[in-house]
Design an enzyme around this catalytic site. Sequence first.
Site: not given
Length: 115
Positions: A70, A22, A63
Site C-alpha cells: 500500500e 499502522e 499485514e
Amino acid sequence: MGAIVIAFLNSWRGLLHGARTERAVRQELALLALGVPVALVLGATLWVKVALVASLLLMLAAEFLNTALEKLCDHLHPGRHPAIGTVKDLASAGAFLAQMIAALVWIAALIERLS
C-alpha cells in the site's frame, strides 16, 4: 555474519516503523503478545503450540506485506487509480486470508482441547 546483523537491523526498523505508524500492525502485535502465552496453555502438544504461534506470525507477516505494498502504491501513484485500487484490494485479501488461517488453527486447537 555482518550481513545477517544488517538484515536483522533492517527488519527491526521495519517492525518499529509498522508498530508506530499502522493501526492494523499494532492490533496484530497485541494479538501476538496475548496469543503467545495463551498458545502455550491451550496447545495440547508442542506442534499445536507451534501452529498457534506460527499462525499469528503468518497473519502479522501478511499485514506487513500488505502495508508495504500500500505504501509503495501510494508513493508511486498518490491519486486514486482503479488499477492501484485493485492491487491494494488484492493485498488486503491476502492479509484477510492469513487471518482466516489463524482463526482456523485457533478454532481447531480450542475444539481439540475441549473434546
